[in-house]
Scaffold this motif. Structure first.
Motif, PDB file in Angstrom:
ATOM      1  N   THR A  52      47.799  31.506  40.738  1.00 60.18           N
ATOM      2  CA  THR A  52      47.800  31.796  39.301  1.00 60.18           C
ATOM      3  C   THR A  52      46.578  32.609  38.916  1.00 60.18           C
ATOM      4  O   THR A  52      46.665  33.576  38.151  1.00 60.18           O
ATOM      5  CB  THR A  52      47.835  30.481  38.494  1.00 60.18           C
ATOM      6  N   LEU A  53      45.417  32.234  39.456  1.00 57.90           N
ATOM      7  CA  LEU A  53      44.174  32.930  39.133  1.00 57.90           C
ATOM      8  C   LEU A  53      44.242  34.396  39.553  1.00 57.90           C
ATOM      9  O   LEU A  53      43.819  35.292  38.810  1.00 57.90           O
ATOM     10  CB  LEU A  53      43.006  32.226  39.816  1.00 57.90           C
ATOM     11  N   VAL A  54      44.783  34.663  40.739  1.00 58.40           N
ATOM     12  CA  VAL A  54      44.814  36.038  41.221  1.00 58.40           C
ATOM     13  C   VAL A  54      45.732  36.901  40.368  1.00 58.40           C
ATOM     14  O   VAL A  54      45.486  38.110  40.181  1.00 58.40           O
ATOM     15  CB  VAL A  54      45.219  36.082  42.711  1.00 58.40           C
ATOM     16  N   LYS A  55      46.785  36.315  39.800  1.00 53.30           N
ATOM     17  CA  LYS A  55      47.655  37.073  38.890  1.00 53.30           C
ATOM     18  C   LYS A  55      46.897  37.482  37.632  1.00 53.30           C
ATOM     19  O   LYS A  55      47.092  38.585  37.104  1.00 53.30           O
ATOM     20  CB  LYS A  55      48.876  36.237  38.515  1.00 53.30           C
ATOM     21  N   CYS A  56      46.026  36.607  37.140  1.00 50.47           N
ATOM     22  CA  CYS A  56      45.220  36.932  35.966  1.00 50.47           C
ATOM     23  C   CYS A  56      44.235  38.054  36.273  1.00 50.47           C
ATOM     24  O   CYS A  56      44.059  38.982  35.469  1.00 50.47           O
ATOM     25  CB  CYS A  56      44.473  35.690  35.486  1.00 50.47           C
ATOM     26  N   LEU A  57      43.586  37.973  37.431  1.00 50.25           N
ATOM     27  CA  LEU A  57      42.652  39.029  37.834  1.00 50.25           C
ATOM     28  C   LEU A  57      43.384  40.358  37.984  1.00 50.25           C
ATOM     29  O   LEU A  57      42.906  41.415  37.535  1.00 50.25           O
ATOM     30  CB  LEU A  57      41.981  38.666  39.157  1.00 50.25           C
ATOM     31  N   GLU A  58      44.558  40.300  38.600  1.00 52.16           N
ATOM     32  CA  GLU A  58      45.355  41.503  38.820  1.00 52.16           C
ATOM     33  C   GLU A  58      45.748  42.136  37.493  1.00 52.16           C
ATOM     34  O   GLU A  58      45.671  43.363  37.321  1.00 52.16           O
ATOM     35  CB  GLU A  58      46.597  41.125  39.630  1.00 52.16           C
ATOM     36  N   ALA A  59      46.133  41.301  36.532  1.00 52.27           N
ATOM     37  CA  ALA A  59      46.552  41.820  35.230  1.00 52.27           C
ATOM     38  C   ALA A  59      45.398  42.534  34.524  1.00 52.27           C
ATOM     39  O   ALA A  59      45.579  43.620  33.942  1.00 52.27           O
ATOM     40  CB  ALA A  59      47.077  40.675  34.359  1.00 52.27           C
ATOM     41  N   LEU A  60      44.209  41.950  34.567  1.00 56.70           N
ATOM     42  CA  LEU A  60      43.052  42.566  33.908  1.00 56.70           C
ATOM     43  C   LEU A  60      42.676  43.894  34.558  1.00 56.70           C
ATOM     44  O   LEU A  60      42.383  44.878  33.864  1.00 56.70           O
ATOM     45  CB  LEU A  60      41.860  41.608  33.951  1.00 56.70           C
ATOM     46  N   LEU A  61      42.703  43.930  35.888  1.00 56.69           N
ATOM     47  CA  LEU A  61      42.335  45.163  36.589  1.00 56.69           C
ATOM     48  C   LEU A  61      43.377  46.259  36.384  1.00 56.69           C
ATOM     49  O   LEU A  61      43.034  47.444  36.254  1.00 56.69           O
ATOM     50  CB  LEU A  61      42.132  44.878  38.071  1.00 56.69           C
ATOM     51  N   LYS A  62      44.638  45.871  36.341  1.00 57.80           N
ATOM     52  CA  LYS A  62      45.701  46.873  36.144  1.00 57.80           C
ATOM     53  C   LYS A  62      45.694  47.434  34.730  1.00 57.80           C
ATOM     54  O   LYS A  62      46.157  48.551  34.502  1.00 57.80           O
ATOM     55  CB  LYS A  62      47.052  46.262  36.488  1.00 57.80           C
ATOM     56  N   GLN A  63      45.168  46.645  33.791  1.00 57.39           N
ATOM     57  CA  GLN A  63      45.002  47.190  32.433  1.00 57.39           C
ATOM     58  C   GLN A  63      44.040  48.368  32.431  1.00 57.39           C
ATOM     59  O   GLN A  63      44.104  49.236  31.559  1.00 57.39           O
ATOM     60  CB  GLN A  63      44.482  46.097  31.493  1.00 57.39           C
ATOM     61  N   ASP A  64      43.162  48.402  33.415  1.00 58.90           N
ATOM     62  CA  ASP A  64      42.211  49.509  33.554  1.00 58.90           C
ATOM     63  C   ASP A  64      42.683  50.530  34.581  1.00 58.90           C
ATOM     64  O   ASP A  64      41.876  51.302  35.122  1.00 58.90           O
ATOM     65  CB  ASP A  64      40.830  48.971  33.953  1.00 58.90           C
ATOM     66  N   ASN A  65      43.996  50.485  34.886  1.00 58.80           N
ATOM     67  CA  ASN A  65      44.619  51.455  35.801  1.00 58.80           C
ATOM     68  C   ASN A  65      44.074  51.388  37.218  1.00 58.80           C
ATOM     69  O   ASN A  65      44.019  52.403  37.930  1.00 58.80           O
ATOM     70  CB  ASN A  65      44.462  52.885  35.249  1.00 58.80           C
ATOM     71  N   LEU A  66      43.667  50.213  37.629  1.00 63.21           N
ATOM     72  CA  LEU A  66      43.204  50.015  38.996  1.00 63.21           C
ATOM     73  C   LEU A  66      44.330  49.396  39.821  1.00 63.21           C
ATOM     74  O   LEU A  66      45.057  48.529  39.346  1.00 63.21           O
ATOM     75  CB  LEU A  66      41.984  49.083  39.031  1.00 63.21           C
ATOM     76  N   ASP A  67      44.473  49.858  41.054  1.00 65.53           N
ATOM     77  CA  ASP A  67      45.425  49.236  41.971  1.00 65.53           C
ATOM     78  C   ASP A  67      44.777  48.013  42.599  1.00 65.53           C
ATOM     79  O   ASP A  67      43.556  47.967  42.782  1.00 65.53           O
ATOM     80  CB  ASP A  67      45.839  50.231  43.065  1.00 65.53           C
TER      81      ASP A  67
END
Length: 566
Positions: free
Chosen positions: A422-437
């Motif tokens: 669950t935590l990694v999905k949250c991190l992924e969502a925040l980073l993808k908001q900044d257009n990071l893969d």
């Protein structure tokens, strides 16, 4: 064991006759079950062997035989579900109960907690994964640390009040800050019957040299029978305390170990391992234990797979969903936290601008806002602003800082952990908001290659609540040395060195936490609630939650039930 098909055949008979005992002809049974006379007899005999019914065949054709039902349809389903549970097949158990999760929870509940089995007291506890690595000299997680403390003994130990106490050594003295002497208990035996010798203790202590916390050990040697001398290259006033660490437990000599030692370790502790597989871990009280023999005869840890763990653990955070304002005394905050370890040696965070971006963008408050509300309750997560509860070392985000460039961020985490997916999905969502893969790396026990990781999700797993628990964590359990600049890690290690070289100076835990945060080496994420379930362990006396989220098996007991007076 009986097959699901046999259960279905029983249900068919039970429903056809409404569970009423009656006289029937065998031809009726063949018609109902759509089988031959021979198969019908086989099926009825098997059901009788299972204790589900009684079948009294009448001699000759045309005569009525007697069919008596001894179990209901629900009884048979629950019996079969229990057998599946004993084999660790929770999915099949759920299917047998017609996917009734509430019913399965009831069946599991009847198997958990305190049980009386063949005159012995057994405690059964659920867990979401196998506990296959129990060698404290290797990388072990929080729960494995707890089990290791039940299986092994050290020269010294911390009691329930976290006060230093004797263990395998009944006393000790510091002849000088670089020369310690330990006096060993005589006639101590390992679980396999081997006598614990002073030579075996010396071997075990000398093998500690590979650990950073004990790299200053020059030589452990036999002074005389049951007397061990430890010589150090640096002053150390805290050696007796440091030897309470899980990695410092006294092990069976290398020459006596089998290939299965990691999974079936042999120690001198209050419990010995008698079963350890994908289904359960079974610990038996060691009758030859040199201390007080445990009052609980056996402890079984049942593996309930992650897919169905919510059936057994409706919440990992009972205080979060409690009614009223009364806090359950059995529950307290983890003395450490989950944190993000940034790769300041070889990853993107080697550059300060990337480390600053990660620290601000992935702050605990930002990530917490991404957590679904039901997961907040289920996981019992509270935002962490420092390594320990109540510490405020991590700076808050004052303004938005974009990523220095558009790159792929690699995140590593334990594949089997209740929070990390669950935590990694949250991190992924925040980073993808900044257009990071984002690229994810999962692992079971040890991370194979840290050089390719930018962010590593880590649990602290402190063995006790004392501030000086951070000494062993920093040097040997945190993996910070693999992800930090050598000069930085040397500075943080000096905090430990200065503490143990002083007789009375307290450990500068908060200062160390501030140094790690100021250098943007890590980002504290969440504290979690730890506690002992009264539903599962309510009959146990003295079941106090420790820093590892368990209770000391060797200290609990069951108060006998009062007999009714006639």
């Amino acid at each position: 064991m009986s097959s699901p098909r046999l259960r279905v055949q029983f249900e068919t008979l039970f429903e056809h006759y409404d569970g009423v005992d009656c006289g029937v002809q065998l031809e009726e049974i063949t018609d109902i079950l759509c089988c031959t006379r021979r198969n019908a007899r086989i099926v009825l005999n098997k059901m009788e062997e299972e204790g589900w019914l009684e079948w009294h065949p009448a001699p000759g054709r045309g005569k009525l035989s007697q069919l008596n039902f001894k179990r209901t349809r629900a009884d048979v389903s629950e019996t079969l579900a229990r057998r599946y549970l004993e084999e660790g097949k929770i999915s099949q158990a759920l299917k047998v109960l017609d996917q009734d999760a509430a019913k399965l929870a009831q069946v599991v509940e009847s198997y958990l907690g305190v049980q009386h089995q063949e005159g012995e007291q057994v405690v059964r506890l659920p867990y979401y994964r196998p506990l296959s690595m129990l060698n404290p000299r290797k990388y072990i997680r929080r729960s494995e640390q707890h089990i290791a403390r039940q299986v092994f003994s050290g020269l010294t130990k911390l009691d329930e009040q976290e006060v230093l106490q004797p263990d395998l050594s009944h006393s000790w003295e510091m002849l000088s800050p670089r020369h310690w002497r330990f006096y060993l208990r005589p006639a101590v035996r390992f679980h396999n019957g081997d006598l614990l010798t002073t030579e075996a203790v010396a071997e075990s202590i000398n093998l500690l040299k590979s650990r950073k916390l004990f790299s200053h050990i020059e030589q452990a040697e036999v002074h005389q029978k049951n007397v061990l001398d430890v010589h150090l290259s640096q002053d150390d006033y805290k050696l007796a305390l440091l030897l309470t660490e899980a990695c410092a437990k006294i092990m069976l000599p290398m020459s006596a170990r089998t290939e299965e030692y990691d999974q079936f370790p042999i120690g001198t502790g209050p419990y010995k391992v008698v079963q350890n597989d994908e289904k359960r871990l079974v610990l038996k009280a060691f009758d030859g234990y040199f201390g007080f023999r445990p009052l609980i005869d056996s402890v079984e840890v049942w593996v309930i797979n992650a897919l169905h763990s919510s059936i057994v653990f409706p919440s990992l955070a009972k205080p979060m969903s409690r009614t009223g304002s009364t806090m359950n005394d059995e529950v307290e905050l983890d003395p450490g936290c989950t944190y993000l370890l940034l790769n300041r040696k070889q990853g993107l965070a080697k550059q300060d601008d990337w480390a600053r971006y990660f620290s601000q963008r992935l702050s605990s408050l930002n990530v917490f806002q991404q957590l679904p509300q039901d997961k907040v309750v289920e996981l019992g997560a509270l935002p962490a602003h420092g390594l320990k509860p109540g510490w405020y070392h991590h700076s808050r985000q004052n303004h938005y800082t974009p990523p220095p460039s558009y790159r792929t961020v690699t995140i590593a985490y334990h594949s089997m952990h209740p929070m990390f997916p669950t935590l990694v999905k949250c991190l992924e969502a925040l980073l993808k908001q900044d257009n990071l893969d984002v690229e994810l790396i999962t692992y079971d026990l040890e991370m194979p290659d840290t050089s390719k990781v930018d962010i590593w999700i880590k649990p602290m797993g402190l063995g006790h609540n004392r501030d000086d628990a951070l000494a062993g964590w920093l040097l040997d359990y945190s993996d910070i040395d693999t992800m930090s600049q050598e000069s930085d890690f040397s500075e943080w290690g000096d905090v430990v060195t200065q503490w143990r070289q002083s007789e009375s100076t307290p450990f500068a835990a908060q200062a160390l936490g501030k140094l790690l945060a100021d250098k943007m080496q890590l980002i504290p994420m969440f504290h979690c609630w730890l506690g002992v379930s009264k539903d599962q362990c309510g009959a146990l006396q003295n079941a106090k939650c420790n820093a590892l989220g368990w209770f000391d098996f060797s200290e609990v007991w069951v108060k006998p039930m009062e007999e009714n007076q006639s």
